[in-house]
Design a protein around this motif. Structure first.
Motif, PDB file in Angstrom:
ATOM      1  N   MET B   1      66.108  83.945  51.341  1.00 30.69           N
ATOM      2  CA  MET B   1      66.146  83.447  49.580  1.00 30.69           C
ATOM      3  C   MET B   1      65.618  82.103  49.513  1.00 30.69           C
ATOM      4  O   MET B   1      64.635  82.056  48.487  1.00 30.69           O
ATOM      5  N   ASN B   2      66.364  81.141  50.248  1.00 25.81           N
ATOM      6  CA  ASN B   2      65.791  79.962  50.260  1.00 25.81           C
ATOM      7  C   ASN B   2      64.226  79.743  50.601  1.00 25.81           C
ATOM      8  O   ASN B   2      63.522  78.962  49.976  1.00 25.81           O
ATOM      9  N   LEU B   3      64.139  80.389  51.591  1.00 24.49           N
ATOM     10  CA  LEU B   3      62.802  80.390  52.245  1.00 24.49           C
ATOM     11  C   LEU B   3      61.933  80.882  51.174  1.00 24.49           C
ATOM     12  O   LEU B   3      60.697  80.535  51.156  1.00 24.49           O
ATOM     13  N   PHE B   4      62.080  81.984  50.515  1.00 19.69           N
ATOM     14  CA  PHE B   4      61.302  82.542  49.630  1.00 19.69           C
ATOM     15  C   PHE B   4      60.899  81.742  48.483  1.00 19.69           C
ATOM     16  O   PHE B   4      59.737  81.710  48.223  1.00 19.69           O
ATOM     17  N   ARG B   5      61.967  81.051  48.036  1.00 19.07           N
ATOM     18  CA  ARG B   5      61.799  80.152  46.899  1.00 19.07           C
ATOM     19  C   ARG B   5      60.751  78.988  47.355  1.00 19.07           C
ATOM     20  O   ARG B   5      60.021  78.585  46.424  1.00 19.07           O
ATOM     21  N   LEU B   7      58.572  79.175  49.449  1.00 16.55           N
ATOM     22  CA  LEU B   7      57.286  79.798  49.768  1.00 16.55           C
ATOM     23  C   LEU B   7      56.676  79.929  48.260  1.00 16.55           C
ATOM     24  O   LEU B   7      55.415  79.606  48.084  1.00 16.55           O
ATOM     25  N   THR B   8      57.384  80.293  47.277  1.00 17.69           N
ATOM     26  CA  THR B   8      56.650  80.414  45.977  1.00 17.69           C
ATOM     27  C   THR B   8      56.236  79.200  45.410  1.00 17.69           C
ATOM     28  O   THR B   8      55.268  78.986  44.669  1.00 17.69           O
ATOM     29  N   ILE B   9      56.995  78.072  45.564  1.00 17.36           N
ATOM     30  CA  ILE B   9      56.926  76.601  45.047  1.00 17.36           C
ATOM     31  C   ILE B   9      55.356  76.292  46.107  1.00 17.36           C
ATOM     32  O   ILE B   9      54.780  75.554  45.300  1.00 17.36           O
ATOM     33  N   TYR B  13      51.099  74.520  44.940  1.00 15.80           N
ATOM     34  CA  TYR B  13      50.558  73.431  45.502  1.00 15.80           C
ATOM     35  C   TYR B  13      49.431  73.507  46.758  1.00 15.80           C
ATOM     36  O   TYR B  13      48.404  72.680  46.572  1.00 15.80           O
ATOM     37  N   LEU B  14      49.483  74.753  47.206  1.00 15.85           N
ATOM     38  CA  LEU B  14      48.358  74.950  47.912  1.00 15.85           C
ATOM     39  C   LEU B  14      46.900  75.157  46.929  1.00 15.85           C
ATOM     40  O   LEU B  14      45.933  74.819  47.411  1.00 15.85           O
ATOM     41  N   TRP B  15      47.286  75.769  45.951  1.00 16.55           N
ATOM     42  CA  TRP B  15      46.338  75.864  44.947  1.00 16.55           C
ATOM     43  C   TRP B  15      45.517  74.711  44.443  1.00 16.55           C
ATOM     44  O   TRP B  15      44.421  74.295  44.576  1.00 16.55           O
ATOM     45  N   LEU B  16      46.381  73.565  44.047  1.00 15.50           N
ATOM     46  CA  LEU B  16      46.041  72.363  43.918  1.00 15.50           C
ATOM     47  C   LEU B  16      45.349  71.493  44.927  1.00 15.50           C
ATOM     48  O   LEU B  16      44.222  71.021  44.896  1.00 15.50           O
ATOM     49  N   LEU B  17      45.837  71.791  46.217  1.00 11.85           N
ATOM     50  CA  LEU B  17      45.346  71.303  47.263  1.00 11.85           C
ATOM     51  C   LEU B  17      43.935  71.601  47.588  1.00 11.85           C
ATOM     52  O   LEU B  17      42.947  70.873  47.802  1.00 11.85           O
ATOM     53  N   ALA B  18      43.639  72.939  47.308  1.00 13.22           N
ATOM     54  CA  ALA B  18      42.263  73.746  47.822  1.00 13.22           C
ATOM     55  C   ALA B  18      41.480  73.393  46.721  1.00 13.22           C
ATOM     56  O   ALA B  18      40.296  73.389  46.843  1.00 13.22           O
ATOM     57  N   LEU B  19      41.742  73.331  45.437  1.00 16.65           N
ATOM     58  CA  LEU B  19      40.895  73.520  44.303  1.00 16.65           C
ATOM     59  C   LEU B  19      40.702  72.210  43.701  1.00 16.65           C
ATOM     60  O   LEU B  19      39.807  71.984  42.869  1.00 16.65           O
ATOM     61  N   PHE B  20      41.628  71.422  43.938  1.00 15.74           N
ATOM     62  CA  PHE B  20      41.636  69.960  43.273  1.00 15.74           C
ATOM     63  C   PHE B  20      41.379  68.733  44.158  1.00 15.74           C
ATOM     64  O   PHE B  20      40.659  68.142  44.271  1.00 15.74           O
ATOM     65  N   LEU B  21      42.401  68.873  45.240  1.00 15.82           N
ATOM     66  CA  LEU B  21      42.515  67.474  45.989  1.00 15.82           C
ATOM     67  C   LEU B  21      41.348  67.648  47.205  1.00 15.82           C
ATOM     68  O   LEU B  21      40.500  66.539  46.818  1.00 15.82           O
ATOM     69  N   LEU B  22      41.089  68.984  47.423  1.00 17.75           N
ATOM     70  CA  LEU B  22      40.111  68.914  48.594  1.00 17.75           C
ATOM     71  C   LEU B  22      38.516  68.667  48.123  1.00 17.75           C
ATOM     72  O   LEU B  22      37.924  67.777  48.358  1.00 17.75           O
ATOM     73  N   PRO B  23      38.156  69.177  46.888  1.00 14.01           N
ATOM     74  CA  PRO B  23      36.956  68.764  46.237  1.00 14.01           C
ATOM     75  C   PRO B  23      36.822  67.323  45.866  1.00 14.01           C
ATOM     76  O   PRO B  23      35.883  66.848  46.079  1.00 14.01           O
ATOM     77  N   PHE B  24      37.962  66.987  45.429  1.00 10.53           N
ATOM     78  CA  PHE B  24      38.138  65.288  44.940  1.00 10.53           C
ATOM     79  C   PHE B  24      37.821  64.487  46.400  1.00 10.53           C
ATOM     80  O   PHE B  24      36.864  63.597  46.020  1.00 10.53           O
TER      81      PHE B  24
END
Lengths: 379, 298
Positions: B1-5, B7-9, B13-24
């Motif tokens: 459960m905790n692990l799942f939580r 992972l959801t969070i 973060y991965l989204w921001l990393l791939a689509l914002f931080l990396l391009p930046f």
């Protein structure tokens, strides 16, 4: 007329013909489009009175309050406050404050600032504002909560803040729109007495809107029972309860049993009625009750006696079968089904801890009452 | 459960990393390069295959020269200031028009509100570009507006609106109005109207109650609306390009010129990075203030 019910205090300006009304509605009508909220209403309220407007939702009681506060203007007629006509006076210029049903606390201000809002608005100097706010917080016992925001308070605390804010400016007249509606039963009962104390302490005139008849009975000097934009009856809680002038009022306030019938004779101030439930009723005849007229006899459940044996009188007694018993702690409610099919409510006080051989379900019992216990109504 | 939580969070973060931080980071890295006539048009290039020494060598070639260049040439400074000014004025005008609009919508009858909301969103169903083009037809000297005003004899000769800053203001206010109206409407719509009555009951005039209660409670919506208009307006390119004149200086246009006309990717990147910093700093400060206000319970 003999005294009806207990008088809370010897305060009866309405009985004094020379007393000047503090609030006077004179032939006030208010229409919203096609809907007539208040219909040619005349009503007088006296200074320092605790006055309740009681009625179902949509009967125009809140509209009356809002006209006093200045949020609505009457379509026709006049309202006077302390002899002054209110026509055209905007809300902020009326020496009237209102406690809103939703409390309407400013969410961006803390408790102290909410209470201080009206004082700052009238330009009171800083020190005096702080002093008055402290006084108000003490009055409603919220000293520790001065810095809290409304959303950090419980419902009861918010209600107190709203009350403190509405009396902070020391208005002569306080309007309360369903002030206890959002509180749970126990808190509501406590607050009722606090409101009464507060009103006496500050010497204010209170005008309160409620649909809760118990609330109105507990607190008010007088009650106006409203229906469809008109006042049906105005009187002390005792008068309204013991001597309702219509079936509507009798039914609205408390529980009531109603017997329909025809008056057969009126003699020595007593009227004889043949009830359609198949028994004779003898009751005190008010002026206007004449033989041949159609009428209703209204009697409160606590005034009906329940016995196993047939009472000696041959009128005001009817037999039935116990249909339902509700034990309420302090009293027991019997629902007795008459042979005519009507179900009559009778309450019996449980004055002893245990009763030997109590009346049980499906037992045949006799219901009886005295001639002066109920009232004959023509409509 | 905790692990799942956890992972959801992780997903956002991965989204921001791939689509914002990396391009930046890529843009930032280009901004530290030099323009060259090659494909891609900047140097140095990193090639991991050539080993550590070569990578180190490449890294040492990176410099802040482009940023120094931006401060030296008045063109860029003027473009930034002009963009900020135009964005600021447009935001103010949008607020001036948007607030009454949102207020009217929030006070409309419950049945009418969805229709009004629909009308505000309706323009989005047409391409942004086409709508801006349509304004050319309205604003040009022989356009609809001038014909209308002249036919009523209000003006003797056509007004020059197209290709001026005024046209840019009109374009920005028109395009971004929904972004101002919607957040303000959202705050006003859930406001308890009895608060205004309470304020009046306690001695406020109608106007006083508006300032002390309505305006104050709408503030979060107003700020959100202003940010939603101001931020994209600063970097706006299409509107000044189509409606503005040759002397309408905006940083979005400058960036475009550097990138596509001069093929100077490093300078264009530096322009973009500076713009980002200009916008991010005040937003972060604003958010901190907002959070602090929230803590003390707003």
């Amino acid at each position: 007329m003999k005294s009806l019910g207990n008088v809370r205090r010897s305060f009866t300006p309405w009985a004094d013909g020379s007393a000047k009304p503090y609030i006077a509605f004179e032939n006030v009508t208010k229409r919203f489009g096609d809907f007539t909220a208040v219909d040619n209403l005349t009503m007088h309220v006296y200074e320092r009175e605790f006055f309740s407007l009681l009625g179902p939702s949509g009967c125009g009681k809140t509209t009356l309050l809002r006209m006093l506060a200045g949020f609505e203007e009457p379509t026709s007629g006049d309202i006077f406050l302390d002899g002054q006509p209110l026509k055209g006076v905007p809300p902020h210029k009326r020496a009237v404050n209102m406690m809103f049903q939703s409390y309407a606390l400013f969410p961006h201000l803390n408790v102290a600032d909410n209470i201080a809002f009206g004082l700052r608005q009238e330009g009171m100097e800083k020190g005096a504002v702080a002093e008055r706010v402290d006084q108000m917080l003490k009055l409603v016992k919220l000293e520790q909560f001065a810095r809290r925001k409304p959303h950090q308070l419980s419902g009861g605390q918010r209600q107190r803040v709203a009350l403190a804010r509405s009396v902070a400016k020391r208005p002569k007249l306080l309007l309360l729109d369903e002030p206890l509606g959002a509180l749970d039963k126990k808190l509501r009962e406590e607050t009722q007495f606090e409101l009464m104390d507060l009103q006496e302490q500050l010497g204010l005139t209170f005008m309160i809107v409620t649909h809760d008849q118990e609330e109105a009975m507990t607190m008010s000097d007088r009650i106006a029972v409203m229906d469809a934009g008109t006042v049906v009856q105005t009187g002390t809680p005792g008068e309204i309860y013991e001597a309702p002038n219509t079936r509507y009022v009798a039914d609205f306030i408390g529980n009531v049993n109603m017997f329909e019938g025809r008056i057969t004779a009126v003699e020595n101030g007593l009227a004889e009625m043949e009830a359609s439930d198949g028994f004779g009723i003898r009751a005190v005849a008010q002026p206007g009750v004449d033989a041949g007229k159609h009428a209703w006899f209204a009697i409160r459940p606590e005034k009906v006696d329940v016995t196993r044996t047939k009472p000696e009188q041959d009128h005001n007694a009817v037999e039935g079968e116990v249909w339902d018993i509700a034990y309420l702690g302090g009293l027991t409610v019997f629902n007795v089904r008459l042979d005519s099919g009507a179900v009559i409510k009778a309450t019996v006080l449980n004055s002893e801890r245990a009763v030997e051989d109590p009346i049980g379900y499906e037992e045949r019992v006799w219901l009886s009452f005295d001639p002066d216990c109920g009232i004959l109504l023509e409509r | 459960m905790n692990l799942f939580r956890r992972l959801t969070i992780l997903v956002p973060y991965l989204w921001l990393l791939a689509l914002f931080l990396l391009p930046f980071l890529i843009v930032f890295r280009i901004s530290l390069s030099e323009p060259v006539l090659a494909m891609p048009p900047y140097a140095p290039q990193f090639d991991i295959g050539e080993g550590w020494a070569a990578l180190r060598e490449s890294l040492s070639q990176l410099s802040f020269a482009n940023y120094v260049w931006l401060t030296e040439d008045a063109l860029y400074r003027n473009a930034y200031f002009s963009s900020l000014r135009i964005a600021l004025v447009s935001t103010f005008l949008t607020l001036l028009i948007g607030f009454p609009l949102a207020y009217g919508m929030a006070r409309a009858s419950e049945g009418l509100r969805p229709i009004l909301l629909m009308l505000v969103i309706l323009p989005f169903w047409t391409s942004f570009l086409i709508r801006v083009y349509a304004w050319i037809g309205i604003l040009k000297p022989e356009g609809l507006l001038n014909q209308f005003l002249m036919s009523f004899g209000l003006i003797g000769e056509p007004l020059t609106i197209l290709n001026t800053d005024t046209a840019v203001y009109i374009g920005i206010v028109y395009s971004y109005l929904p972004f101002m109206v919607l957040p303000i409407y959202a705050t006003l719509e859930k406001m308890d109207y009895s608060l205004i009555e309470a304020a009046q009951d306690l001695g406020c005039t109608a106007l006083g109650a508006f300032w002390k209660v309505t305006a104050r409670l709408a503030l979060p919506g107003v700020l959100a609306g202003c940010l939603l208009v101001f931020i994209p307006a600063v970097g706006e390119f299409v509107i000044p390009d189509l409606l503005g004149g040759s002397d309408t200086l905006m940083i979005g246009k400058t960036l475009w010129t550097e990138f596509f006309n001069n093929r100077d990717w490093p300078v264009a990147s530096a322009v973009a990075i500076i713009l980002l910093i200009l916008l991010v700093v005040p937003i972060v400060l604003f958010q901190n203030a907002q959070a602090r206000a929230q803590e003390s319970g707003s």
